[in-house]
Motif scaffolding. Structure first.
Motif, PDB file in Angstrom:
ATOM      1  N   THR A 165      -4.496  -1.906  -7.490  1.00 35.64           N
ATOM      2  CA  THR A 165      -4.282  -0.867  -8.484  1.00 35.64           C
ATOM      3  C   THR A 165      -4.500  -1.436  -9.885  1.00 35.64           C
ATOM      4  O   THR A 165      -4.440  -2.647 -10.104  1.00 35.64           O
ATOM      5  CB  THR A 165      -2.852  -0.308  -8.397  1.00 35.64           C
ATOM      6  OG1 THR A 165      -1.924  -1.354  -8.697  1.00 35.64           O
ATOM      7  CG2 THR A 165      -2.574   0.261  -7.014  1.00 35.64           C
ATOM      8  N   ARG A 193      -1.731  -2.079  -3.993  1.00 39.08           N
ATOM      9  CA  ARG A 193      -3.058  -1.606  -3.573  1.00 39.08           C
ATOM     10  C   ARG A 193      -2.989  -0.138  -3.202  1.00 39.08           C
ATOM     11  O   ARG A 193      -2.003   0.314  -2.636  1.00 39.08           O
ATOM     12  CB  ARG A 193      -3.578  -2.434  -2.381  1.00 39.08           C
ATOM     13  CG  ARG A 193      -3.900  -3.877  -2.754  1.00 39.08           C
ATOM     14  CD  ARG A 193      -4.297  -4.708  -1.555  1.00 39.08           C
ATOM     15  NE  ARG A 193      -4.730  -6.039  -1.965  1.00 39.08           N
ATOM     16  CZ  ARG A 193      -3.909  -7.028  -2.280  1.00 39.08           C
ATOM     17  NH1 ARG A 193      -2.601  -6.837  -2.211  1.00 39.08           N
ATOM     18  NH2 ARG A 193      -4.379  -8.201  -2.651  1.00 39.08           N
ATOM     19  N   GLY A 194      -4.068   0.559  -3.491  1.00 37.03           N
ATOM     20  CA  GLY A 194      -4.150   1.961  -3.130  1.00 37.03           C
ATOM     21  C   GLY A 194      -4.494   2.143  -1.671  1.00 37.03           C
ATOM     22  O   GLY A 194      -4.657   1.179  -0.912  1.00 37.03           O
ATOM     23  N   ALA A 195      -4.645   3.398  -1.258  1.00 34.09           N
ATOM     24  CA  ALA A 195      -4.965   3.706   0.135  1.00 34.09           C
ATOM     25  C   ALA A 195      -6.304   3.113   0.551  1.00 34.09           C
ATOM     26  O   ALA A 195      -6.537   2.857   1.735  1.00 34.09           O
ATOM     27  CB  ALA A 195      -4.961   5.223   0.345  1.00 34.09           C
ATOM     28  N   ASP A 196      -7.183   2.865  -0.433  1.00 33.39           N
ATOM     29  CA  ASP A 196      -8.485   2.271  -0.126  1.00 33.39           C
ATOM     30  C   ASP A 196      -8.437   0.752  -0.026  1.00 33.39           C
ATOM     31  O   ASP A 196      -9.458   0.104   0.215  1.00 33.39           O
ATOM     32  CB  ASP A 196      -9.513   2.684  -1.189  1.00 33.39           C
ATOM     33  CG  ASP A 196      -9.113   2.245  -2.599  1.00 33.39           C
ATOM     34  OD1 ASP A 196      -8.046   1.601  -2.761  1.00 33.39           O
ATOM     35  OD2 ASP A 196      -9.867   2.566  -3.538  1.00 33.39           O
ATOM     36  N   GLY A 197      -7.240   0.154  -0.209  1.00 35.79           N
ATOM     37  CA  GLY A 197      -7.090  -1.287  -0.105  1.00 35.79           C
ATOM     38  C   GLY A 197      -7.423  -2.052  -1.366  1.00 35.79           C
ATOM     39  O   GLY A 197      -7.257  -3.272  -1.406  1.00 35.79           O
ATOM     40  N   ARG A 198      -7.864  -1.364  -2.409  1.00 37.64           N
ATOM     41  CA  ARG A 198      -8.213  -2.036  -3.655  1.00 37.64           C
ATOM     42  C   ARG A 198      -6.987  -2.182  -4.553  1.00 37.64           C
ATOM     43  O   ARG A 198      -6.087  -1.348  -4.527  1.00 37.64           O
ATOM     44  CB  ARG A 198      -9.308  -1.247  -4.374  1.00 37.64           C
ATOM     45  CG  ARG A 198     -10.598  -1.125  -3.569  1.00 37.64           C
ATOM     46  CD  ARG A 198     -11.650  -0.344  -4.328  1.00 37.64           C
ATOM     47  NE  ARG A 198     -12.061  -1.026  -5.545  1.00 37.64           N
ATOM     48  CZ  ARG A 198     -12.968  -0.550  -6.389  1.00 37.64           C
ATOM     49  NH1 ARG A 198     -13.536   0.628  -6.156  1.00 37.64           N
ATOM     50  NH2 ARG A 198     -13.302  -1.230  -7.458  1.00 37.64           N
ATOM     51  N   VAL A 234       0.884  -1.172   0.000  1.00 40.63           N
ATOM     52  CA  VAL A 234       0.000   0.000   0.000  1.00 40.63           C
ATOM     53  C   VAL A 234       0.916   1.214   0.000  1.00 40.63           C
ATOM     54  O   VAL A 234       2.122   1.085   0.235  1.00 40.63           O
ATOM     55  CB  VAL A 234      -0.945   0.021   1.230  1.00 40.63           C
ATOM     56  CG1 VAL A 234      -1.934  -1.132   1.177  1.00 40.63           C
ATOM     57  CG2 VAL A 234      -0.144  -0.006   2.527  1.00 40.63           C
TER      58      VAL A 234
END
Length: 225
Positions: free
Chosen positions: A214, A207-212, A178
């Motif tokens: 990239t 993964r981005g800051a939202d956990g999803r 992240v």
């Protein structure tokens, strides 16, 4: 790739990241030292119709899974599997254009050991990182590329082994799970006989800051973006 056709041990993120890292390898003839079920061969052969690759795997069960996977994806004309110890693999010295390897990460006697023998073999070295780099250097042509994924906490060992084998690093990719948090692995490209030079650095974010995941990571994993 239709993962439903794949048999044996499924690919982890490290193997998928390594396949992407090595996708532009030069030359025609390559090998995967310690190929497991053959995921790197499948991805690298599908990505270049001129390539021919040999996977070397010590465990017969994994080697047979790799053969099945080559047949399932109709790649057996350009890929073969040899069940052998890669320290004495059937390659002539200086015969390969590139080599990839996703080796076990832990020295014998270190790290948690799985009660499952196959999983334990995946995680624990049967050959040291120095022996791996020595074998790669022996089989590569001068100027040949060696692509490796390994754990960050083994970085000193990896760099020392590459230096001893005359495989100077030229390109490194760090992995971030992240933003701001390093994953426990890194990727390295070394070139046989290359002059010592500044290593080209880059990174990949999983993964981005939202956990999803990239978009870049989804493409690496052959998921739809």
């Amino acid at each position: 790739m239709n993962w439903n056709l794949f048999t044996g041990e499924r690919a982890g993120a490290d193997a998928l990241l390594l396949a992407d890292f090595a996708k532009d390898a030069h030359g025609t003839y390559g090998a995967d030292l310690g190929c497991g079920s053959g995921i790197l061969l499948l991805l690298l052969l599908q990505g270049n119709s001129d390539r021919h690759m040999t996977g070397v795997e010590l465990r017969e069960s994994a080697a047979e899974s790799a053969r099945e996977n080559l047949r399932a994806f109709a790649l057996q004309e350009r890929g073969e599997i040899v069940c052998a110890d890669y320290r004495s693999a059937p390659f002539e010295a200086g015969s390969l254009d590139f080599i990839v390897s996703n080796p076990p990460y832990f020295p014998a006697g270190h790290g948690a050991v799985s009660p499952d023998a196959a999983r334990a073999a995946q995680r624990t070295e049967s050959a040291t990182v120095f022996e791996l780099c020595s074998a790669a250097a022996r089989y590569l042509k001068r100027g040949g590329q060696f692509f490796l994924v390994h754990r960050l906490d083994r970085e000193k060992d990896v760099l020392a082994a590459l230096r001893e084998a005359n495989l100077p690093p030229v390109h490194r990719r760090d992995v971030f799970s992240v933003p701001g948090k390093r994953a426990p692995i890194f990727l390295m490209e070394a070139v046989k006989g290359a002059p010592e030079c500044a290593v080209r650095h880059e990174s990949v974010l999983l993964r981005g800051a939202d956990g999803r995941e990239t978009e870049e990571y989804r493409k690496i994993c052959h998921w739809e973006a």
